[in-house]
Design an enzyme around this catalytic site. Sequence first.
Site, PDB file in Angstrom:
ATOM      1  N   LYS A 186     -12.994  53.306  -2.553  1.00 53.45           N
ATOM      2  CA  LYS A 186     -13.197  54.463  -3.422  1.00 53.45           C
ATOM      3  C   LYS A 186     -13.407  53.978  -4.851  1.00 53.45           C
ATOM      4  CE  LYS A 186     -10.538  57.252  -5.796  1.00 53.45           C
ATOM      5  NZ  LYS A 186     -11.422  57.430  -6.969  1.00 53.45           N
ATOM      6  N   GLY A 244      -0.171  53.779  -9.628  1.00 58.26           N
ATOM      7  CA  GLY A 244       0.445  52.836  -8.678  1.00 58.26           C
ATOM      8  C   GLY A 244       1.733  53.408  -8.106  1.00 58.26           C
ATOM      9  N   GLU A 261      -2.254  46.235  -8.471  1.00 55.99           N
ATOM     10  CA  GLU A 261      -2.643  45.522  -9.696  1.00 55.99           C
ATOM     11  C   GLU A 261      -2.670  46.576 -10.794  1.00 55.99           C
ATOM     12  OE1 GLU A 261      -3.089  42.343 -10.028  1.00 55.99           O
ATOM     13  OE2 GLU A 261      -3.915  41.473  -8.191  1.00 55.99           O
ATOM     14  N   CYS A 295      -6.914  44.650 -18.128  1.00 61.60           N
ATOM     15  CA  CYS A 295      -5.512  44.858 -17.732  1.00 61.60           C
ATOM     16  C   CYS A 295      -4.615  43.761 -18.270  1.00 61.60           C
ATOM     17  CB  CYS A 295      -5.418  44.918 -16.219  1.00 61.60           C
ATOM     18  SG  CYS A 295      -6.189  43.513 -15.445  1.00 61.60           S
ATOM     19  N   GLU A 402       0.548  50.670 -23.129  1.00 64.79           N
ATOM     20  CA  GLU A 402      -0.803  50.144 -22.920  1.00 64.79           C
ATOM     21  C   GLU A 402      -1.815  51.086 -23.563  1.00 64.79           C
ATOM     22  OE1 GLU A 402      -2.556  50.303 -18.922  1.00 64.79           O
ATOM     23  OE2 GLU A 402      -3.117  48.201 -19.185  1.00 64.79           O
TER      24      GLU A 402
HETATM   25  P1  NAD Z   1      -6.348  54.912 -12.926  1.00 68.81           P
HETATM   26  O1  NAD Z   1      -5.008  54.542 -12.404  1.00 68.81           O
HETATM   27  O2  NAD Z   1      -6.501  56.163 -13.668  1.00 68.81           O
HETATM   28  O3  NAD Z   1      -7.392  54.975 -11.726  1.00 68.81           O
HETATM   29  C1  NAD Z   1      -7.609  53.889 -10.870  1.00 68.81           C
HETATM   30  C2  NAD Z   1      -8.100  54.396  -9.529  1.00 68.81           C
HETATM   31  O4  NAD Z   1      -7.054  55.144  -8.899  1.00 68.81           O
HETATM   32  C3  NAD Z   1      -9.294  55.338  -9.627  1.00 68.81           C
HETATM   33  O5  NAD Z   1     -10.167  55.069  -8.561  1.00 68.81           O
HETATM   34  C4  NAD Z   1      -8.643  56.699  -9.465  1.00 68.81           C
HETATM   35  O6  NAD Z   1      -9.514  57.662  -8.952  1.00 68.81           O
HETATM   36  C5  NAD Z   1      -7.541  56.394  -8.488  1.00 68.81           C
HETATM   37  N1  NAD Z   1      -6.447  57.372  -8.474  1.00 68.81           N
HETATM   38  C6  NAD Z   1      -6.046  58.197  -9.481  1.00 68.81           C
HETATM   39  N2  NAD Z   1      -5.024  58.967  -9.067  1.00 68.81           N
HETATM   40  C7  NAD Z   1      -4.762  58.636  -7.784  1.00 68.81           C
HETATM   41  C8  NAD Z   1      -3.812  59.067  -6.805  1.00 68.81           C
HETATM   42  N3  NAD Z   1      -2.914  60.021  -7.080  1.00 68.81           N
HETATM   43  N4  NAD Z   1      -3.820  58.484  -5.595  1.00 68.81           N
HETATM   44  C9  NAD Z   1      -4.695  57.517  -5.300  1.00 68.81           C
HETATM   45  N5  NAD Z   1      -5.633  57.066  -6.168  1.00 68.81           N
HETATM   46  C10 NAD Z   1      -5.661  57.620  -7.395  1.00 68.81           C
HETATM   47  O7  NAD Z   1      -6.822  53.657 -13.767  1.00 68.81           O
HETATM   48  P2  NAD Z   1      -8.161  53.518 -14.628  1.00 68.81           P
HETATM   49  O8  NAD Z   1      -7.984  54.381 -15.816  1.00 68.81           O
HETATM   50  O9  NAD Z   1      -9.370  53.634 -13.790  1.00 68.81           O
HETATM   51  O10 NAD Z   1      -8.068  51.966 -15.048  1.00 68.81           O
HETATM   52  C11 NAD Z   1      -7.321  51.533 -16.109  1.00 68.81           C
HETATM   53  C12 NAD Z   1      -5.980  51.003 -15.638  1.00 68.81           C
HETATM   54  O11 NAD Z   1      -6.172  50.003 -14.644  1.00 68.81           O
HETATM   55  C13 NAD Z   1      -5.222  50.303 -16.742  1.00 68.81           C
HETATM   56  O12 NAD Z   1      -3.865  50.689 -16.694  1.00 68.81           O
HETATM   57  C14 NAD Z   1      -5.361  48.833 -16.396  1.00 68.81           C
HETATM   58  O13 NAD Z   1      -4.351  48.009 -16.897  1.00 68.81           O
HETATM   59  C15 NAD Z   1      -5.387  48.857 -14.921  1.00 68.81           C
HETATM   60  N6  NAD Z   1      -6.032  47.650 -14.382  1.00 68.81           N
HETATM   61  C16 NAD Z   1      -5.257  46.688 -13.782  1.00 68.81           C
HETATM   62  C17 NAD Z   1      -5.828  45.524 -13.298  1.00 68.81           C
HETATM   63  C18 NAD Z   1      -5.003  44.447 -12.650  1.00 68.81           C
HETATM   64  O14 NAD Z   1      -5.588  43.598 -12.005  1.00 68.81           O
HETATM   65  N7  NAD Z   1      -3.691  44.441 -12.798  1.00 68.81           N
HETATM   66  C19 NAD Z   1      -7.210  45.331 -13.424  1.00 68.81           C
HETATM   67  C20 NAD Z   1      -7.975  46.315 -14.023  1.00 68.81           C
HETATM   68  C21 NAD Z   1      -7.380  47.477 -14.493  1.00 68.81           C
END
Ligand code: NAD
Length: 502
Positions: A186, A244, A261, A295, A402
């Site tokens: 997704k 997460g 992650e 991240c 963050e």
């Molecule tokens: P987000 O958590 O808003 O979304 C990430 C994904 O999760 C999207 O595909 C979203 O649709 C999905 N999602 C949202 N709500 C959900 C739910 N209730 N159940 C299942 N899936 C759901 O994150 P973002 O804004 O897209 O990305 C930024 C964040 O990602 C930052 O916090 C960043 O630190 C983190 N990040 C971490 C890593 C790592 O490797 N640790 C790498 C890149 C980004």
Amino acid sequence: MFQDIQLPSGESYKQPLGLFINNEYVQSSSDETIESIDASTGKVIAAVQVADATIDVDKAVLAARKAFPGWRDTPAVQKRDLLLKLASLVEENVEILAQVESLDSGKPIATNAKYDVLAISQVLKYYAGWADKAQGQSFCPDSNTLTYTLHQPLGVVGCIIPFNYPLAMMSWKWTAIATGNTTVFKSAEQTPLSVLFFAKLVKEAGFPPGVFNVISGTGAKVGDAMSKHLGIDKIAFTGSTAVGQMIQKAAAVNLKPLTLECGGKSPNLVFADADFEQAVKWTAQGIFYNMGQICSGTSRCFVQDAIYDKFVDALAKHVEETYIVGPPTDPNVLIGPQISKTQQERIQSYIHKGIDEGCRVALGGLGLPDTIAQSEKHKSGFYVKPTILADVKPDYAVAREEIFGPVLVVGRFSTYDEALEVANDSTYGLGSAIFTQNISQAHKFASQVEAGICYINSSNQLDLALPFGGVKMSGHGRELGEYGLSNFTNVKAVYVNLGSKL
Ligand code: NAD
Ligand code: MN
């Protein structure tokens, strides 16, 4: 189901807008769509179809389930060759993939999106190398007993990806496929285009139908449905810590193992004995690359008293000169727009908060960058000025939360012990960096810092052979490297009785 879209280069291409299931683009069962926005102008590019959280998620999972036994039993060398073929198709299509990624995410094409695409080809090659080498162990405890372990795929893996590195974060999850699992991906709602486009290369490479499926949709509906789905055996997630946590709860339904992650607020310590110029350059790169949407970005900088003022001044000067803001199509630009209006506003509100808390603006600050504000085409893009908030105290919100944008906070410390305490005083634990010429101090920090990754005299380098992931609320599990393989396989213990009688 396809739309002709004009790329920044002027060529046009056919963007798939449906779902990708069983190697075909198919219509979604819902009428909902998600608009993909050009972050550099704020204009709509296209609307992709949203998967129905029940019907289409079931369809994609079923496709992956049906494909699983065949893919699991596909000879390892064939898996390897398919991954290599896909890597070479990515290289052949680097120009178009980079343009689609840039259009969808706002990444500068030449200095950013192209690197991402070349990197995904490297990731695929790296896993191709493991596809025929993953192995268990054997033990012979006595002459009548042989025992051994098998590393076996889990089944169907649901992969949920973020907006900041749509193709790259997708490619890291190809470990699942290399180790014999089948998948449902997704994309993030802000960046659905590039992964859907990439899917056609997967088919072209010759992967069997159902091994790689792609659906679009919101996290709240489609992501949540995947996390709860009884036909999914694992979720590999990259995204925010808050999401997460929701996934970990939802996945309890069938005790799905998870790789999470999540977010970070990684410390960057600069000691007075560091190579000054290099520390300035790496510190800037560690947070301002990818518009700060990293991240593991080292977004919390603490500098030893003796060089504090000089360092902040030099850093501000270097960032101003090097991190040129502008449209993603300009080959000299390093800072494009943020992903969305929401993010732009969120980052601005953090800058505001930091000023209210007592920070001094050493660079940037509120409002649009001047060149953008004057551009008819880009002034409605989601730009933020690269910003340095100096004189931060470790307890300020801008030093703890963050921000996920081009904002670096800088504070001071006097001793190693104080610096270590500040570094570890965080709910997160993803990256960390230390700049010093004192090798004992550097390695001591690497051992004592609460983080999944430590960079000594650099920041945010990446080697695919090393595991990537965090501790504390940055998540658990690892991607990349040999360690990454164990996150996508079960280990089975086998006992062979060679003649022991009861
Ligand atoms: P987000 O958590 O808003 O979304 C990430 C994904 O999760 C999207 O595909 C979203 O649709 C999905 N999602 C949202 N709500 C959900 C739910 N209730 N159940 C299942 N899936 C759901 O994150 P973002 O804004 O897209 O990305 C930024 C964040 O990602 C930052 O916090 C960043 O630190 C983190 N990040 C971490 C890593 C790592 O490797 N640790 C790498 C890149 C980004
Ligand atoms: Mn977009």
